[in-house]
Motif scaffolding. Structure first.
Motif, PDB file in Angstrom:
ATOM      1  N   SER A 194       0.816  -1.213   0.000  1.00  0.00           N
ATOM      2  CA  SER A 194       0.000   0.000   0.000  1.00  0.00           C
ATOM      3  C   SER A 194       0.850   1.263   0.000  1.00  0.00           C
ATOM      4  O   SER A 194       0.437   2.305  -0.532  1.00  0.00           O
ATOM      5  N   TRP A 195       2.050   1.169   0.556  1.00  0.00           N
ATOM      6  CA  TRP A 195       2.944   2.325   0.654  1.00  0.00           C
ATOM      7  C   TRP A 195       3.282   2.917  -0.714  1.00  0.00           C
ATOM      8  O   TRP A 195       3.622   4.097  -0.818  1.00  0.00           O
ATOM      9  N   ALA A 196       3.163   2.138  -1.769  1.00  0.00           N
ATOM     10  CA  ALA A 196       3.522   2.616  -3.107  1.00  0.00           C
ATOM     11  C   ALA A 196       2.634   3.764  -3.572  1.00  0.00           C
ATOM     12  O   ALA A 196       3.006   4.518  -4.482  1.00  0.00           O
ATOM     13  N   TRP A 197       1.457   3.907  -2.945  1.00  0.00           N
ATOM     14  CA  TRP A 197       0.498   4.942  -3.345  1.00  0.00           C
ATOM     15  C   TRP A 197       0.587   6.192  -2.480  1.00  0.00           C
ATOM     16  O   TRP A 197      -0.281   7.088  -2.601  1.00  0.00           O
ATOM     17  N   ASP A 198       1.588   6.295  -1.624  1.00  0.00           N
ATOM     18  CA  ASP A 198       1.647   7.390  -0.649  1.00  0.00           C
ATOM     19  C   ASP A 198       1.554   8.776  -1.283  1.00  0.00           C
ATOM     20  O   ASP A 198       0.994   9.709  -0.681  1.00  0.00           O
ATOM     21  N   GLU A 199       2.100   8.944  -2.489  1.00  0.00           N
ATOM     22  CA  GLU A 199       2.100  10.267  -3.099  1.00  0.00           C
ATOM     23  C   GLU A 199       0.912  10.481  -4.036  1.00  0.00           C
ATOM     24  O   GLU A 199       0.725  11.585  -4.561  1.00  0.00           O
ATOM     25  N   VAL A 200       0.103   9.454  -4.245  1.00  0.00           N
ATOM     26  CA  VAL A 200      -1.102   9.565  -5.072  1.00  0.00           C
ATOM     27  C   VAL A 200      -2.331   9.850  -4.212  1.00  0.00           C
ATOM     28  O   VAL A 200      -3.210  10.631  -4.590  1.00  0.00           O
ATOM     29  N   VAL A 201      -2.364   9.260  -3.035  1.00  0.00           N
ATOM     30  CA  VAL A 201      -3.516   9.384  -2.143  1.00  0.00           C
ATOM     31  C   VAL A 201      -3.878  10.842  -1.839  1.00  0.00           C
ATOM     32  O   VAL A 201      -5.065  11.208  -1.909  1.00  0.00           O
ATOM     33  N   PRO A 202      -2.919  11.736  -1.507  1.00  0.00           N
ATOM     34  CA  PRO A 202      -3.311  13.110  -1.185  1.00  0.00           C
ATOM     35  C   PRO A 202      -4.047  13.809  -2.322  1.00  0.00           C
ATOM     36  O   PRO A 202      -5.002  14.566  -2.071  1.00  0.00           O
ATOM     37  N   GLY A 203      -3.636  13.579  -3.566  1.00  0.00           N
ATOM     38  CA  GLY A 203      -4.305  14.208  -4.696  1.00  0.00           C
ATOM     39  C   GLY A 203      -5.740  13.738  -4.851  1.00  0.00           C
ATOM     40  O   GLY A 203      -6.637  14.527  -5.180  1.00  0.00           O
ATOM     41  N   LEU A 204      -5.983  12.458  -4.619  1.00  0.00           N
ATOM     42  CA  LEU A 204      -7.344  11.937  -4.709  1.00  0.00           C
ATOM     43  C   LEU A 204      -8.223  12.499  -3.590  1.00  0.00           C
ATOM     44  O   LEU A 204      -9.372  12.899  -3.831  1.00  0.00           O
TER      45      LEU A 204
ATOM     46  N   HIS B 136       6.977   2.687 -16.022  1.00  0.00           N
ATOM     47  CA  HIS B 136       6.036   1.675 -15.545  1.00  0.00           C
ATOM     48  C   HIS B 136       5.531   1.912 -14.127  1.00  0.00           C
ATOM     49  O   HIS B 136       4.556   1.276 -13.712  1.00  0.00           O
ATOM     50  N   TRP B 137       6.153   2.802 -13.386  1.00  0.00           N
ATOM     51  CA  TRP B 137       5.749   3.051 -11.996  1.00  0.00           C
ATOM     52  C   TRP B 137       5.336   4.519 -11.824  1.00  0.00           C
ATOM     53  O   TRP B 137       5.996   5.287 -11.120  1.00  0.00           O
ATOM     54  N   PRO B 138       4.216   4.953 -12.422  1.00  0.00           N
ATOM     55  CA  PRO B 138       3.836   6.369 -12.388  1.00  0.00           C
ATOM     56  C   PRO B 138       3.452   6.862 -11.000  1.00  0.00           C
ATOM     57  O   PRO B 138       3.458   8.066 -10.752  1.00  0.00           O
ATOM     58  N   MET B 139       3.117   5.952 -10.084  1.00  0.00           N
ATOM     59  CA  MET B 139       2.817   6.391  -8.722  1.00  0.00           C
ATOM     60  C   MET B 139       4.060   6.950  -8.030  1.00  0.00           C
ATOM     61  O   MET B 139       3.960   7.693  -7.059  1.00  0.00           O
ATOM     62  N   PHE B 140       5.240   6.625  -8.565  1.00  0.00           N
ATOM     63  CA  PHE B 140       6.492   7.206  -8.078  1.00  0.00           C
ATOM     64  C   PHE B 140       6.949   8.360  -8.961  1.00  0.00           C
ATOM     65  O   PHE B 140       7.329   9.415  -8.462  1.00  0.00           O
ATOM     66  N   SER B 141       6.938   8.151 -10.278  1.00  0.00           N
ATOM     67  CA  SER B 141       7.511   9.151 -11.186  1.00  0.00           C
ATOM     68  C   SER B 141       6.588  10.322 -11.459  1.00  0.00           C
ATOM     69  O   SER B 141       7.047  11.453 -11.641  1.00  0.00           O
ATOM     70  N   ARG B 142       5.265  10.090 -11.497  1.00  0.00           N
ATOM     71  CA  ARG B 142       4.300  11.158 -11.815  1.00  0.00           C
ATOM     72  C   ARG B 142       3.042  11.022 -10.950  1.00  0.00           C
ATOM     73  O   ARG B 142       1.939  10.876 -11.478  1.00  0.00           O
ATOM     74  N   PRO B 143       3.183  11.088  -9.625  1.00  0.00           N
ATOM     75  CA  PRO B 143       2.012  10.828  -8.778  1.00  0.00           C
ATOM     76  C   PRO B 143       0.879  11.835  -8.948  1.00  0.00           C
ATOM     77  O   PRO B 143      -0.299  11.453  -8.931  1.00  0.00           O
ATOM     78  N   GLY B 144       1.214  13.113  -9.114  1.00  0.00           N
ATOM     79  CA  GLY B 144       0.168  14.119  -9.289  1.00  0.00           C
ATOM     80  C   GLY B 144      -0.584  13.930 -10.583  1.00  0.00           C
ATOM     81  O   GLY B 144      -1.824  14.034 -10.628  1.00  0.00           O
ATOM     82  N   GLU B 145       0.148  13.643 -11.656  1.00  0.00           N
ATOM     83  CA  GLU B 145      -0.486  13.423 -12.947  1.00  0.00           C
ATOM     84  C   GLU B 145      -1.347  12.162 -12.923  1.00  0.00           C
ATOM     85  O   GLU B 145      -2.453  12.133 -13.483  1.00  0.00           O
TER      86      GLU B 145
ATOM     87  N   ALA C   8      -2.815  10.877 -10.247  1.00  0.00           N
ATOM     88  CA  ALA C   8      -4.011  11.178  -9.448  1.00  0.00           C
ATOM     89  C   ALA C   8      -5.054  11.930 -10.285  1.00  0.00           C
ATOM     90  O   ALA C   8      -6.255  11.663 -10.187  1.00  0.00           O
ATOM     91  N   ALA C   9      -4.589  12.857 -11.137  1.00  0.00           N
ATOM     92  CA  ALA C   9      -5.508  13.601 -11.993  1.00  0.00           C
ATOM     93  C   ALA C   9      -6.182  12.685 -13.008  1.00  0.00           C
ATOM     94  O   ALA C   9      -7.379  12.821 -13.290  1.00  0.00           O
TER      95      ALA C   9
END
Length: 233
Positions: free
Chosen positions: A14-24, A212-221, A223-224
């Motif tokens: 679940s930790w892999a989504w840490d930077e995506v969750v705030p945007g959602l 292949h890992w956009p939750m790390f490289s582009r989390p804000g994008e 989430a959008a």
């Protein structure tokens, strides 16, 4: 708004989504990242593919979620695709992020791009686990050194049975409401199985210029993109 259940791919929790969750959550959605059995903080627990399908269904039911958007990244598209058809009217949408998709009677390994033996052999030789990511696996994927270190450092061996056991579907995936997110640095086009499904009126394709890992490289994008998928934009 929608309730997102976020499932990362092989080796990750679940930790892999840490930077995506705030945007959602900032967009008004619920965000529920899930660690599958045998990974991250749940490592050491035996798991097969149907264990992972049940993990997802159980989480939705445990939290009493409705208007659910299931998000499956990479390997996790396979259990997410199976879980989706079991949620009934709780399901609103599915998002596959650069992922595999299930086919009834087929496994993740059976569709491996080098042939199943190329994946099954190292799993057998590694005590029944798929060895975790290395920094070399992350090269050319739009990741900073810090992102690569976090991704590799958090990876855990992936239970091999989840990769070799067959999927179980009762109806065609093309009938599900789906957004497929293709990460272009990991290949310009989706695989043939996904390309065929994209002919369905219920599926649409979105691309993102990253690895292949956009939750790390582009989390804000990412989430959008997930937000737009949920609201039908």
């Amino acid at each position: 708004m929608s309730e997102f259940v976020l499932v990362a791919g092989a080796w990750l929790g679940s930790w892999a989504w840490d930077e995506v969750v705030p945007g959602l959550r900032a967009a008004g959605h619920g965000a529920h990242p899930l660690t599958l059995t045998g990974l991250a903080e749940k490592k050491g627990i035996a798991a097969g593919q149907q264990t992972h399908v049940q993990d997802i269904v159980d989480e939705v039911e445990r939290l009493g979620l409705r208007d659910v958007v299931l998000v499956g990244h990479s390997y996790s598209g396979i259990p997410v695709g199976q879980a989706a058809e079991r949620l009934g009217d709780r399901l609103a949408h599915v998002v596959f992020v650069d992922s595999s998709v299930p086919a009834d009677g087929e496994s993740f390994a059976s569709a491996w791009w080098e042939g199943p033996e190329k994946l099954e052999t190292p799993i057998r030789e590694n005590g029944g686990f798929w060895a975790p990511l290395t920094a070399a696996d992350c090269e050319g994927q739009d990741l900073t050194a810090e992102q690569t270190a976090r991704l590799v450092g958090g990876s855990t061996p992936h239970p091999g049975a989840t990769l070799t056991e067959p999927a179980v579907l009762t109806r065609p995936l093309g009938g599900l409401p789906v957004t497929y997110v293709k990460c272009l640095l990991d290949g310009d086009e989706p695989g043939a199985d996904v390309a065929e499904l994209l002919n369905s009126e219920h599926w649409r394709l979105v691309t993102i210029e990253t690895g292949h890992w956009p939750m790390f490289s582009r989390p804000g994008e990412l989430a959008a993109i997930l937000h737009r998928a949920a609201v039908g934009d």
